[in-house]
Motif scaffolding. Structure first.
Motif, PDB file in Angstrom:
ATOM      1  N   TRP A 263     -22.387  34.956   6.241  1.00 49.62           N
ATOM      2  CA  TRP A 263     -21.646  34.440   5.938  1.00 49.62           C
ATOM      3  C   TRP A 263     -20.587  34.024   7.375  1.00 49.62           C
ATOM      4  O   TRP A 263     -20.519  35.398   8.086  1.00 49.62           O
ATOM      5  N   ARG A 264     -19.972  32.392   6.973  1.00 45.35           N
ATOM      6  CA  ARG A 264     -18.916  32.464   7.698  1.00 45.35           C
ATOM      7  C   ARG A 264     -18.231  31.513   7.428  1.00 45.35           C
ATOM      8  O   ARG A 264     -18.819  30.414   7.349  1.00 45.35           O
ATOM      9  N   LEU A 265     -16.961  31.623   7.126  1.00 48.71           N
ATOM     10  CA  LEU A 265     -15.683  30.363   6.637  1.00 48.71           C
ATOM     11  C   LEU A 265     -14.816  30.500   7.459  1.00 48.71           C
ATOM     12  O   LEU A 265     -14.328  30.636   7.793  1.00 48.71           O
ATOM     13  N   GLY A 266     -14.510  29.162   7.221  1.00 52.81           N
ATOM     14  CA  GLY A 266     -13.256  28.678   7.777  1.00 52.81           C
ATOM     15  C   GLY A 266     -12.119  29.072   7.360  1.00 52.81           C
ATOM     16  O   GLY A 266     -12.295  29.860   6.075  1.00 52.81           O
ATOM     17  N   ARG A 267     -11.423  29.806   8.201  1.00 53.12           N
ATOM     18  CA  ARG A 267     -10.055  30.381   7.581  1.00 53.12           C
ATOM     19  C   ARG A 267      -9.214  30.388   6.313  1.00 53.12           C
ATOM     20  O   ARG A 267      -8.314  30.654   5.901  1.00 53.12           O
ATOM     21  N   SER A 268      -9.353  28.768   6.726  1.00 56.14           N
ATOM     22  CA  SER A 268      -8.182  28.429   5.513  1.00 56.14           C
ATOM     23  C   SER A 268      -8.756  28.441   3.601  1.00 56.14           C
ATOM     24  O   SER A 268      -8.189  28.098   3.312  1.00 56.14           O
ATOM     25  N   PHE A 269     -10.208  28.665   3.630  1.00 53.50           N
ATOM     26  CA  PHE A 269     -10.869  28.885   3.121  1.00 53.50           C
ATOM     27  C   PHE A 269     -11.205  30.578   2.086  1.00 53.50           C
ATOM     28  O   PHE A 269     -12.253  31.177   1.366  1.00 53.50           O
ATOM     29  N   TRP A 270     -10.760  31.263   3.388  1.00 52.18           N
ATOM     30  CA  TRP A 270     -10.837  32.571   2.448  1.00 52.18           C
ATOM     31  C   TRP A 270      -9.856  33.763   1.151  1.00 52.18           C
ATOM     32  O   TRP A 270      -9.312  32.614   1.248  1.00 52.18           O
ATOM     33  N   GLY A 271     -10.234  34.306   0.928  1.00 47.72           N
ATOM     34  CA  GLY A 271      -9.124  34.836  -0.334  1.00 47.72           C
ATOM     35  C   GLY A 271      -9.915  33.909  -1.644  1.00 47.72           C
ATOM     36  O   GLY A 271      -8.682  34.008  -2.676  1.00 47.72           O
ATOM     37  N   GLN A 272     -10.202  32.998  -1.679  1.00 46.41           N
ATOM     38  CA  GLN A 272     -10.846  32.623  -2.526  1.00 46.41           C
ATOM     39  C   GLN A 272     -12.593  32.133  -3.623  1.00 46.41           C
ATOM     40  O   GLN A 272     -12.130  32.068  -4.085  1.00 46.41           O
TER      41      GLN A 272
ATOM     42  N   ILE B 104     -25.401  43.138   7.640  1.00 48.25           N
ATOM     43  CA  ILE B 104     -25.182  44.409   8.852  1.00 48.25           C
ATOM     44  C   ILE B 104     -23.467  43.392   8.464  1.00 48.25           C
ATOM     45  O   ILE B 104     -23.238  43.145   9.284  1.00 48.25           O
ATOM     46  N   VAL B 105     -22.786  44.567   8.577  1.00 49.51           N
ATOM     47  CA  VAL B 105     -21.081  44.432   9.149  1.00 49.51           C
ATOM     48  C   VAL B 105     -20.592  45.735   9.729  1.00 49.51           C
ATOM     49  O   VAL B 105     -21.179  46.848  10.234  1.00 49.51           O
ATOM     50  N   ARG B 106     -19.773  45.609  10.313  1.00 43.00           N
ATOM     51  CA  ARG B 106     -19.333  46.163  11.750  1.00 43.00           C
ATOM     52  C   ARG B 106     -18.168  46.781  11.301  1.00 43.00           C
ATOM     53  O   ARG B 106     -17.336  46.434  10.194  1.00 43.00           O
ATOM     54  N   PRO B 107     -17.757  48.674  11.557  1.00 39.17           N
ATOM     55  CA  PRO B 107     -16.339  48.928  10.349  1.00 39.17           C
ATOM     56  C   PRO B 107     -15.376  48.299  10.965  1.00 39.17           C
ATOM     57  O   PRO B 107     -15.042  47.785  12.097  1.00 39.17           O
ATOM     58  N   GLY B 108     -14.442  47.983   9.861  1.00 33.55           N
ATOM     59  CA  GLY B 108     -13.252  46.722  10.048  1.00 33.55           C
ATOM     60  C   GLY B 108     -12.778  46.109   9.094  1.00 33.55           C
ATOM     61  O   GLY B 108     -12.267  45.208   8.799  1.00 33.55           O
ATOM     62  N   ASP B 109     -14.261  46.038   8.961  1.00 29.77           N
ATOM     63  CA  ASP B 109     -14.799  44.302   8.509  1.00 29.77           C
ATOM     64  C   ASP B 109     -14.477  44.851   6.935  1.00 29.77           C
ATOM     65  O   ASP B 109     -15.799  44.334   6.703  1.00 29.77           O
ATOM     66  N   GLU B 110     -13.505  44.891   6.213  1.00 30.51           N
ATOM     67  CA  GLU B 110     -13.261  44.727   5.029  1.00 30.51           C
ATOM     68  C   GLU B 110     -13.812  43.949   3.955  1.00 30.51           C
ATOM     69  O   GLU B 110     -13.875  44.263   2.465  1.00 30.51           O
ATOM     70  N   GLY B 111     -13.565  42.898   4.375  1.00 31.21           N
ATOM     71  CA  GLY B 111     -13.210  41.402   3.663  1.00 31.21           C
ATOM     72  C   GLY B 111     -15.166  41.744   3.663  1.00 31.21           C
ATOM     73  O   GLY B 111     -15.906  41.072   2.138  1.00 31.21           O
ATOM     74  N   SER B 112     -15.878  41.352   4.344  1.00 32.07           N
ATOM     75  CA  SER B 112     -17.743  41.462   4.329  1.00 32.07           C
ATOM     76  C   SER B 112     -17.967  42.541   3.814  1.00 32.07           C
ATOM     77  O   SER B 112     -19.201  42.617   2.785  1.00 32.07           O
ATOM     78  N   LYS B 113     -17.540  43.742   3.616  1.00 33.75           N
ATOM     79  CA  LYS B 113     -17.881  45.187   2.724  1.00 33.75           C
ATOM     80  C   LYS B 113     -18.027  45.112   1.142  1.00 33.75           C
ATOM     81  O   LYS B 113     -18.292  45.112   0.450  1.00 33.75           O
ATOM     82  N   ASN B 114     -16.505  44.049   1.220  1.00 37.82           N
ATOM     83  CA  ASN B 114     -16.154  43.872  -0.297  1.00 37.82           C
ATOM     84  C   ASN B 114     -17.138  42.645  -0.933  1.00 37.82           C
ATOM     85  O   ASN B 114     -18.025  43.338  -2.545  1.00 37.82           O
TER      86      ASN B 114
END
Length: 177
Positions: free
Chosen positions: A98-107, A133-143
């Motif tokens: 996934w790849r979302l515009g920043r204004s749509f994060w956290g919703q 497949i995620v990189r370490p530090g990408d906590e949003g995607s891990k969630n």
């Protein structure tokens, strides 16, 4: 034409009208920092990406969806499936991304669209296994991967860029849909 409706979103194939809003998303370094090598994409790179995603739809029967808000029709971003050919050790599998515009994060849009995509993969397309497949530090995607019920499978290294990757997976027998 493949479309998926969720309570708030429409996942659909791409149109020419999506190129400018997606190019705006792809030009944001905060959005792109976890994608590929972390480089932003210009309009030409965005058009090439969409062309590749559409080719994958034709070849594999799945691909990356354009995601829009049901109420406004505004493009939120891209969510879908691809074959992670860059990482042959996880094949055969489809990768959810996934790849979302920043204004749509956290919703909750990424989780909502990813859940619909996972159901599409395992139930509609009959895939046996999906990886994230995620990189370490990408906590949003891990969630998001945790919400999908994916479990850590292995740590590896990106063969081209050399940075660490964490592979999560779920198979049809584990899916709780």
């Amino acid at each position: 034409m493949t479309e998926i409706h969720t309570p708030r979103l429409l996942l659909r194939r791409w149109s020419d009208d999506d190129l400018i809003p997606l190019a705006d998303i792809n030009a944001d370094p905060h959005v792109m920092r976890w994608v590929g090598d972390g480089s932003v994409l210009d309009a030409d790179g965005t058009e090439e990406a969409v062309e590749g995603w559409e080719e994958e739809w034709d070849e594999e029967g799945f691909g990356i969806f354009a995601v829009e808000l049901l109420g406004s029709g505004e493009l939120v971003g891209a969510v879908g499936l691809s074959v992670p050919e860059f990482l042959p050790e996880v094949l055969p599998a489809a990768q959810i991304t996934w790849r979302l515009g920043r204004s749509f994060w956290g919703q909750g849009y990424a989780s909502e669209a990813a859940q619909a995509t996972l159901e599409f993969a395992l139930q509609d397309r009959g895939l046996d296994r999906v990886v994230g497949i995620v990189r370490p530090g990408d906590e949003g995607s891990k969630n998001v991967l945790r919400k999908l019920g994916m479990e850590p499978e292995r740590a590896t290294t990106h063969p081209l860029y050399g940075f660490p990757l964490h592979v999560h997976s779920i198979d049809l027998s584990e899916y709780q849909g």
